[in-house]
Design a protein around this motif. Structure first.
Motif, PDB file in Angstrom:
ATOM      1  N   ASN A 249     -67.212 -10.981 -25.011  1.00  0.00           N
ATOM      2  CA  ASN A 249     -68.546 -11.553 -25.207  1.00  0.00           C
ATOM      3  C   ASN A 249     -69.386 -11.397 -23.933  1.00  0.00           C
ATOM      4  N   GLU A 250     -69.725 -10.130 -23.642  1.00  0.00           N
ATOM      5  CA  GLU A 250     -70.505  -9.795 -22.455  1.00  0.00           C
ATOM      6  C   GLU A 250     -71.493  -8.686 -22.815  1.00  0.00           C
ATOM      7  N   GLU A 251     -72.455  -8.448 -21.922  1.00  0.00           N
ATOM      8  CA  GLU A 251     -73.416  -7.367 -22.143  1.00  0.00           C
ATOM      9  C   GLU A 251     -72.768  -6.001 -21.958  1.00  0.00           C
ATOM     10  N   GLU A 252     -71.776  -5.907 -21.077  1.00  0.00           N
ATOM     11  CA  GLU A 252     -71.126  -4.636 -20.779  1.00  0.00           C
ATOM     12  C   GLU A 252     -69.627  -4.736 -21.054  1.00  0.00           C
ATOM     13  N   ASN A 253     -68.991  -3.565 -21.193  1.00  0.00           N
ATOM     14  CA  ASN A 253     -67.542  -3.497 -21.422  1.00  0.00           C
ATOM     15  C   ASN A 253     -67.104  -4.324 -22.625  1.00  0.00           C
ATOM     16  N   ASN A 254     -67.952  -4.322 -23.657  1.00  0.00           N
ATOM     17  CA  ASN A 254     -67.673  -5.160 -24.822  1.00  0.00           C
ATOM     18  C   ASN A 254     -67.231  -4.349 -26.042  1.00  0.00           C
ATOM     19  N   GLU A 255     -66.643  -3.174 -25.797  1.00  0.00           N
ATOM     20  CA  GLU A 255     -66.210  -2.333 -26.911  1.00  0.00           C
ATOM     21  C   GLU A 255     -65.180  -3.068 -27.775  1.00  0.00           C
ATOM     22  N   MET A 256     -65.208  -2.774 -29.076  1.00  0.00           N
ATOM     23  CA  MET A 256     -64.244  -3.364 -29.974  1.00  0.00           C
ATOM     24  C   MET A 256     -62.853  -2.760 -29.757  1.00  0.00           C
ATOM     25  N   VAL A 257     -61.859  -3.605 -29.768  1.00  0.00           N
ATOM     26  CA  VAL A 257     -60.461  -3.170 -29.758  1.00  0.00           C
ATOM     27  C   VAL A 257     -59.885  -3.521 -31.126  1.00  0.00           C
ATOM     28  N   GLU A 258     -59.450  -2.509 -31.849  1.00  0.00           N
ATOM     29  CA  GLU A 258     -58.947  -2.716 -33.209  1.00  0.00           C
ATOM     30  C   GLU A 258     -57.465  -2.377 -33.229  1.00  0.00           C
ATOM     31  N   PHE A 259     -56.650  -3.307 -33.733  1.00  0.00           N
ATOM     32  CA  PHE A 259     -55.208  -3.093 -33.743  1.00  0.00           C
ATOM     33  C   PHE A 259     -54.558  -4.007 -34.777  1.00  0.00           C
ATOM     34  N   SER A 260     -53.222  -4.039 -34.801  1.00  0.00           N
ATOM     35  CA  SER A 260     -52.497  -4.815 -35.806  1.00  0.00           C
ATOM     36  C   SER A 260     -52.628  -6.313 -35.540  1.00  0.00           C
ATOM     37  N   VAL A 261     -52.382  -7.094 -36.590  1.00  0.00           N
ATOM     38  CA  VAL A 261     -52.383  -8.548 -36.448  1.00  0.00           C
ATOM     39  C   VAL A 261     -51.302  -8.983 -35.469  1.00  0.00           C
ATOM     40  N   GLN A 262     -50.154  -8.309 -35.509  1.00  0.00           N
ATOM     41  CA  GLN A 262     -49.078  -8.651 -34.576  1.00  0.00           C
ATOM     42  C   GLN A 262     -49.538  -8.475 -33.127  1.00  0.00           C
ATOM     43  N   LYS A 263     -50.268  -7.394 -32.845  1.00  0.00           N
ATOM     44  CA  LYS A 263     -50.739  -7.162 -31.476  1.00  0.00           C
ATOM     45  C   LYS A 263     -51.838  -8.148 -31.087  1.00  0.00           C
ATOM     46  N   LEU A 264     -52.679  -8.521 -32.049  1.00  0.00           N
ATOM     47  CA  LEU A 264     -53.670  -9.555 -31.748  1.00  0.00           C
ATOM     48  C   LEU A 264     -52.971 -10.854 -31.384  1.00  0.00           C
ATOM     49  N   LYS A 265     -51.936 -11.178 -32.130  1.00  0.00           N
ATOM     50  CA  LYS A 265     -51.194 -12.405 -31.861  1.00  0.00           C
ATOM     51  C   LYS A 265     -50.634 -12.399 -30.439  1.00  0.00           C
ATOM     52  N   GLU A 266     -50.084 -11.268 -30.011  1.00  0.00           N
ATOM     53  CA  GLU A 266     -49.557 -11.178 -28.656  1.00  0.00           C
ATOM     54  C   GLU A 266     -50.675 -11.260 -27.621  1.00  0.00           C
ATOM     55  N   PHE A 267     -51.814 -10.649 -27.923  1.00  0.00           N
ATOM     56  CA  PHE A 267     -52.964 -10.723 -27.020  1.00  0.00           C
ATOM     57  C   PHE A 267     -53.407 -12.169 -26.833  1.00  0.00           C
ATOM     58  N   LEU A 268     -53.482 -12.931 -27.924  1.00  0.00           N
ATOM     59  CA  LEU A 268     -53.941 -14.310 -27.838  1.00  0.00           C
ATOM     60  C   LEU A 268     -52.930 -15.194 -27.113  1.00  0.00           C
ATOM     61  N   LYS A 269     -51.654 -14.891 -27.243  1.00  0.00           N
ATOM     62  CA  LYS A 269     -50.649 -15.657 -26.505  1.00  0.00           C
ATOM     63  C   LYS A 269     -50.824 -15.491 -24.997  1.00  0.00           C
ATOM     64  N   LYS A 270     -51.350 -14.336 -24.591  1.00  0.00           N
ATOM     65  CA  LYS A 270     -51.531 -14.058 -23.166  1.00  0.00           C
ATOM     66  C   LYS A 270     -52.874 -14.544 -22.632  1.00  0.00           C
ATOM     67  N   THR A 271     -53.860 -14.670 -23.513  1.00  0.00           N
ATOM     68  CA  THR A 271     -55.220 -14.938 -23.039  1.00  0.00           C
ATOM     69  C   THR A 271     -55.729 -16.331 -23.370  1.00  0.00           C
ATOM     70  N   THR A 272     -55.032 -17.070 -24.205  1.00  0.00           N
ATOM     71  CA  THR A 272     -55.482 -18.422 -24.514  1.00  0.00           C
ATOM     72  C   THR A 272     -54.256 -19.305 -24.683  1.00  0.00           C
ATOM     73  N   PHE A 273     -54.497 -20.591 -24.890  1.00  0.00           N
ATOM     74  CA  PHE A 273     -53.404 -21.538 -24.845  1.00  0.00           C
ATOM     75  C   PHE A 273     -52.873 -21.818 -26.245  1.00  0.00           C
ATOM     76  N   VAL A 274     -52.042 -20.905 -26.693  1.00  0.00           N
ATOM     77  CA  VAL A 274     -51.307 -21.085 -27.936  1.00  0.00           C
ATOM     78  C   VAL A 274     -49.826 -21.006 -27.602  1.00  0.00           C
ATOM     79  N   ASP A 275     -48.979 -21.655 -28.402  1.00  0.00           N
ATOM     80  CA  ASP A 275     -47.564 -21.638 -28.082  1.00  0.00           C
ATOM     81  C   ASP A 275     -46.887 -20.404 -28.685  1.00  0.00           C
ATOM     82  N   GLN A 276     -45.616 -20.261 -28.442  1.00  0.00           N
ATOM     83  CA  GLN A 276     -44.896 -19.064 -28.865  1.00  0.00           C
ATOM     84  C   GLN A 276     -44.712 -18.995 -30.373  1.00  0.00           C
ATOM     85  N   ASN A 277     -44.971 -20.092 -31.088  1.00  0.00           N
ATOM     86  CA  ASN A 277     -44.893 -20.091 -32.550  1.00  0.00           C
ATOM     87  C   ASN A 277     -46.235 -19.772 -33.203  1.00  0.00           C
ATOM     88  N   PHE A 278     -47.207 -19.403 -32.392  1.00  0.00           N
ATOM     89  CA  PHE A 278     -48.542 -19.112 -32.920  1.00  0.00           C
ATOM     90  C   PHE A 278     -48.484 -18.002 -33.969  1.00  0.00           C
TER      91      PHE A 278
END
Length: 293
Positions: A249-278
């Motif tokens: 959510n920025e003016e620059e470097n905001n390209e879309m990254v499209e991938f599997s739901v499993q990879k999104l889940k791993e991304f969110l575990k690293k970037t926000t506060f969700v537990d390992q059962n997310f």
């Protein structure tokens, strides 16, 4: 955003006792918007509330809302095939269910003129966005993913809105919403379930020297369509039964990254506060016996 940064301890999506008529446990009529009638797991905090978003006497979708940071963590909805028309002349609404006292469980237009609003402590209001020149209101459940006029109108509530940079919202994010709409229009044969949410880092919109609305770092979305066209071109077929994407959510470097739901889940575990059962969808929306990775 204090609770994300310090105390967002997450296990299962079970909320504590709430004010008004906000859902403590989602009713069957509201679970219809969730794959396998199951909300994402791995999120829990005393400030999170389920909202079964109701408009014109019907439930329309589900939101998990943070009453401290005045922002939806996600909105979950079923996709409706459409040509992507925008809704017009719909006033922005608030959520009476978050009020300390309410005689309705349906979203309502903001009252005219200045008055003390007993719901302001628990949710964002229009004044929060008036002087927020760097941001505009971005809907997590977009009207172009709905077809019925009332379903479209129901997306115009601030409990479905996050502050987004205009170049991001009107550029790559809006384009991706179009792409997903066309993909699901063409190749999803059954019901498509979508969950769209955010990550945050602590930046806030302030009003009168008070932190009012958290600003997302990323906006992400995932869909699940178990019944799809197996004869679709491979360039589209491999994005079923589920796929996901996120953007900065920025003016620059905001390209879309499209991938599997499993990879999104791993991304969110690293970037926000969700537990390992997310988990966003039951079994990551992978049908039993499928070899999809």
């Amino acid at each position: 955003m204090a609770f994300w940064a310090q105390t967002f301890l997450l296990v299962n999506l079970i909320t504590s006792a709430v004010r008004g008529r906000v859902e403590e446990e989602l009713s069957p009529e509201c679970r219809q918007f969730l794959y396998m009638e199951t909300p994402p797991t791995g999120l829990e905090h005393h400030s999170l509330r389920f909202i079964c978003q109701r408009y014109n006497k019907k439930p329309r979708y589900v939101t998990l809302y943070d009453t401290v940071d005045h922002i939806p963590v996600y909105s979950a909805y079923t996709f409706k095939r459409s040509e992507g028309e925008k809704c017009v002349d719909v006033p922005w609404m608030y959520e009476p269910q978050l009020s300390t006292s309410s005689d309705t469980d349906e979203m309502q237009p903001f009252p005219r003129g200045y008055m003390h609003m007993n719901f302001e402590d628990a949710q964002a209001v229009l004044d929060d966005y008036i002087n927020a020149v760097l941001y505009e209101r971005g809907t997590l459940n977009p009207d172009e993913h709905q077809d019925d006029p009332d379903d479209k109108a129901s997306t115009y509530t601030l409990t479905n809105v996050v502050p987004v940079v205009p170049d991001f919202n009107n550029g790559v994010w809006n384009k991706q919403e179009h792409i997903v709409r066309q993909r699901l229009n063409n190749y999803c044969r059954g019901t498509a379930y979508i969950v769209t949410g955010i990550t945050t880092s602590g930046n806030m919109i302030r009003r009168e020297n008070i932190n009012r609305v958290a600003v997302p770092v990323h906006v992400w979305s995932a869909y699940c369509c178990a019944d799809y066209d197996h004869n679709a071109p491979y360039s589209e077929r491999y994005k079923f039964p589920s796929f996901a994407y996120y953007g900065l959510n920025e003016e620059e470097n905001n390209e879309m990254v499209e991938f599997s739901v499993q990879k999104l889940k791993e991304f969110l575990k690293k970037t926000t506060f969700v537990d390992q059962n997310f988990q966003i969808f039951v079994g990551d929306c992978v049908p039993p016996g499928s070899s999809k990775n």
